[in-house]
Design an enzyme around this catalytic site. Structure first.
Site, short mmCIF file in Angstrom:
data_model
loop_
_atom_site.label_atom_id
_atom_site.label_comp_id
_atom_site.label_asym_id
_atom_site.label_seq_id
_atom_site.Cartn_x
_atom_site.Cartn_y
_atom_site.Cartn_z
N ALA A 104 0.81 -1.37 -0.11
CA ALA A 104 -0.01 -0.04 0.03
C ALA A 104 0.82 1.14 0.10
O ALA A 104 2.07 1.18 0.49
CB ALA A 104 -0.73 -0.10 1.18
N GLY B 93 0.50 -5.22 0.68
CA GLY B 93 -0.51 -5.04 -0.19
C GLY B 93 -0.29 -6.10 -1.59
O GLY B 93 -0.96 -6.47 -2.20
N GLU C 104 -0.40 -9.59 -0.72
CA GLU C 104 -1.79 -9.85 -0.78
C GLU C 104 -2.46 -10.12 -1.81
O GLU C 104 -3.27 -10.98 -2.01
CB GLU C 104 -2.43 -8.94 0.37
CG GLU C 104 -1.98 -9.03 1.57
CD GLU C 104 -2.52 -7.92 2.44
OE1 GLU C 104 -2.50 -6.82 2.17
OE2 GLU C 104 -3.43 -8.25 3.36
N GLU D 139 3.66 -5.45 7.47
CA GLU D 139 2.83 -4.61 8.08
C GLU D 139 3.16 -4.50 9.52
O GLU D 139 3.08 -3.33 10.23
CB GLU D 139 1.29 -4.90 7.90
CG GLU D 139 0.71 -4.81 6.60
CD GLU D 139 1.11 -5.85 5.68
OE1 GLU D 139 2.25 -6.79 5.82
OE2 GLU D 139 0.55 -5.77 4.46
N1 DAK Z 1 4.48 3.44 -0.68
C1 DAK Z 1 4.79 4.50 -1.30
N2 DAK Z 1 6.07 4.73 -1.90
C2 DAK Z 1 6.92 3.74 -1.96
C3 DAK Z 1 6.71 2.55 -1.39
C4 DAK Z 1 5.32 2.39 -0.53
N3 DAK Z 1 5.02 1.32 -0.16
N4 DAK Z 1 7.48 1.73 -1.45
C5 DAK Z 1 8.85 2.32 -2.36
N5 DAK Z 1 8.14 3.58 -2.42
C6 DAK Z 1 8.97 4.67 -3.00
C7 DAK Z 1 10.13 5.14 -2.37
O1 DAK Z 1 9.48 6.14 -1.32
C8 DAK Z 1 10.96 5.87 -3.34
O2 DAK Z 1 10.42 7.12 -3.65
P1 DAK Z 1 11.46 8.40 -3.91
O3 DAK Z 1 12.17 8.68 -2.69
O4 DAK Z 1 12.23 7.93 -5.05
O5 DAK Z 1 10.55 9.56 -4.24
C9 DAK Z 1 10.80 4.98 -4.39
O6 DAK Z 1 9.60 4.29 -4.26
C10 DAK Z 1 11.81 4.03 -4.38
O7 DAK Z 1 11.92 3.27 -3.27
P2 DAK Z 1 13.51 2.94 -2.66
O8 DAK Z 1 14.17 4.25 -2.86
O9 DAK Z 1 13.10 2.82 -1.08
O10 DAK Z 1 13.98 1.81 -3.29
P3 DAK Z 1 15.02 0.60 -2.45
O11 DAK Z 1 15.42 -0.06 -3.76
O12 DAK Z 1 15.95 1.27 -1.65
O13 DAK Z 1 13.96 -0.22 -1.61
C11 DAK Z 1 12.20 -1.37 -0.89
C12 DAK Z 1 12.88 -0.99 -1.88
C13 DAK Z 1 10.67 -2.10 -1.45
C14 DAK Z 1 12.66 -2.33 0.13
C15 DAK Z 1 11.60 -0.13 -0.02
O14 DAK Z 1 11.21 0.89 -1.04
C16 DAK Z 1 10.55 -0.51 0.65
O15 DAK Z 1 10.73 -0.87 1.81
N6 DAK Z 1 9.44 0.15 0.57
C17 DAK Z 1 8.18 0.34 1.50
C18 DAK Z 1 7.72 -1.35 1.52
C19 DAK Z 1 6.63 -1.23 2.41
O16 DAK Z 1 6.62 -1.40 3.87
N7 DAK Z 1 5.25 -1.43 2.00
C20 DAK Z 1 4.07 -1.36 2.53
C21 DAK Z 1 3.74 -2.68 3.19
S1 DAK Z 1 2.45 -2.58 4.34
C22 DAK Z 1 -3.83 0.24 6.81
C23 DAK Z 1 -2.38 0.48 7.10
C24 DAK Z 1 -1.43 0.08 6.54
C25 DAK Z 1 -1.60 -0.66 5.32
C26 DAK Z 1 -2.71 -0.79 4.76
C27 DAK Z 1 -3.67 -0.37 5.44
N8 DAK Z 1 -4.80 0.65 7.34
C28 DAK Z 1 -4.62 1.22 8.58
C29 DAK Z 1 -6.03 0.83 6.59
C30 DAK Z 1 -0.42 -1.16 4.99
C31 DAK Z 1 -0.12 -2.19 3.87
C32 DAK Z 1 0.92 -2.60 3.28
O17 DAK Z 1 1.05 -3.04 2.16
#
Ligand code: DAK
Length: 225
Positions: A67, A112, A115, A135
């Site tokens: 997400a 997500g 998922e 998460e």
């Molecule tokens: N959301 C937004 N932007 C994201 C992103 C994400 N999930 N993942 C990556 N990006 C963006 C980064 O911010 C970066 O943007 P800029 O800084 O260049 O503008 C760009 O994509 C490239 O990412 P990185 O520079 O970080 O690239 P790396 O190769 O260094 O790292 C990575 C890749 C996938 C390991 C890293 O980007 C990462 O850890 N990303 C986040 C992964 C994550 O935690 N995803 C969310 C999972 S939780 C809810 C609450 C929560 C949720 C849903 C509902 N409610 C309460 C309703 C959460 C759900 C999830 O999916």
């Protein structure tokens, strides 16, 4: 076909390909992308000529990086609830499609993204794919059905370990625990998914849909039923 801004939908010879395409955020799911996804899935559902769907992410790095964290951070508690419900509805729509759906996971499939792959009928992965439900690191739980679909696929204990630790796992580990059916070199992934999609599309549509429905409904029923 409709032109979308964060996804692409194409269809050739009865095989639809849906590509998540938001490169600046590694294909993370925000509200407008979810709306487009909902529209595209309903269009696929209504198109009787489509026999198989292949779902993938644009680029080499990411399937879907979860997400959109920057959007979630701006939501009110009610907004959070709506976002989670919207995601759940769309993933149920995906899982409930009558036709077979293959996830071709080309890179990060986190939160997500993982998922969404779980809502498909089976997963092919690139050797570079990374799976995880991080998460827990954000102080929440998988909100789009992962807590329910993952244990059904890989067993409760393996699922709990992934959910409790938030750890990333490689494609090889994902295959070992039964999350992924097959692994391919990155450049071979789409060709392999398309070849399997073609084989499936060559079968009778009514029997394909009946087979999918029977397996899925049977998982929630006793053998006699
Ligand atoms: N959301 C937004 N932007 C994201 C992103 C994400 N999930 N993942 C990556 N990006 C963006 C980064 O911010 C970066 O943007 P800029 O800084 O260049 O503008 C760009 O994509 C490239 O990412 P990185 O520079 O970080 O690239 P790396 O190769 O260094 O790292 C990575 C890749 C996938 C390991 C890293 O980007 C990462 O850890 N990303 C986040 C992964 C994550 O935690 N995803 C969310 C999972 S939780 C809810 C609450 C929560 C949720 C849903 C509902 N409610 C309460 C309703 C959460 C759900 C999830 O999916």
């Amino acid at each position: 076909m409709v032109v979308y801004s964060s996804i692409e939908l194409t269809c050739t010879d009865g095989i639809a390909r849906l590509t998540i395409n938001r490169p600046k955020a590694l294909n993370a799911l925000n509200t407008s992308l979810l709306e487009e996804l909902s529209h595209a899935l309903n269009a696929i559902k209504a198109d009787e000529s489509i026999r198989v769907l292949v779902l993938t992410g644009a680029g080499e790095k990411s399937f879907i990086a979860g997400a959109d964290i920057s959007e979630i951070n701006t939501l009110s508690p009610l907004g959070d609830k709506k976002f989670a419900q919207t995601g759940q509805e769309i993933f149920s729509l995906l899982q409930g499609l009558a036709i077979p759906v293959i996830a071709a996971v080309n890179g990060y499939a986190l939160g997500g993204g993982c998922e969404m792959a779980l809502a498909c009928d089976f997963i092919y992965a690139s050797e570079k794919a990374i799976f995880g439900l991080p998460e827990i690191n954000l102080g929440v739980i998988p909100g789009f059905g992962g807590t329910q679909r993952l244990p059904r696929l890989i067993g409760a204990n393996m699922a709990k370990e992934m959910i409790f630790t938030g750890r990333h796992i490689t494609a090889a580990e994902a295959k070992e625990i039964g999350l992924v059916n097959k692994i391919f070199a990155p450049e071979e992934l789409m060709a392999a998914a398309t070849e399997t999609a073609k084989l499936i599309a060559s079968k009778g549509k009514a029997s394909l849909c009946a087979a999918k429905q029977t397996v899925n409904q049977g998982l929630n029923a006793d053998l006699q039923t």
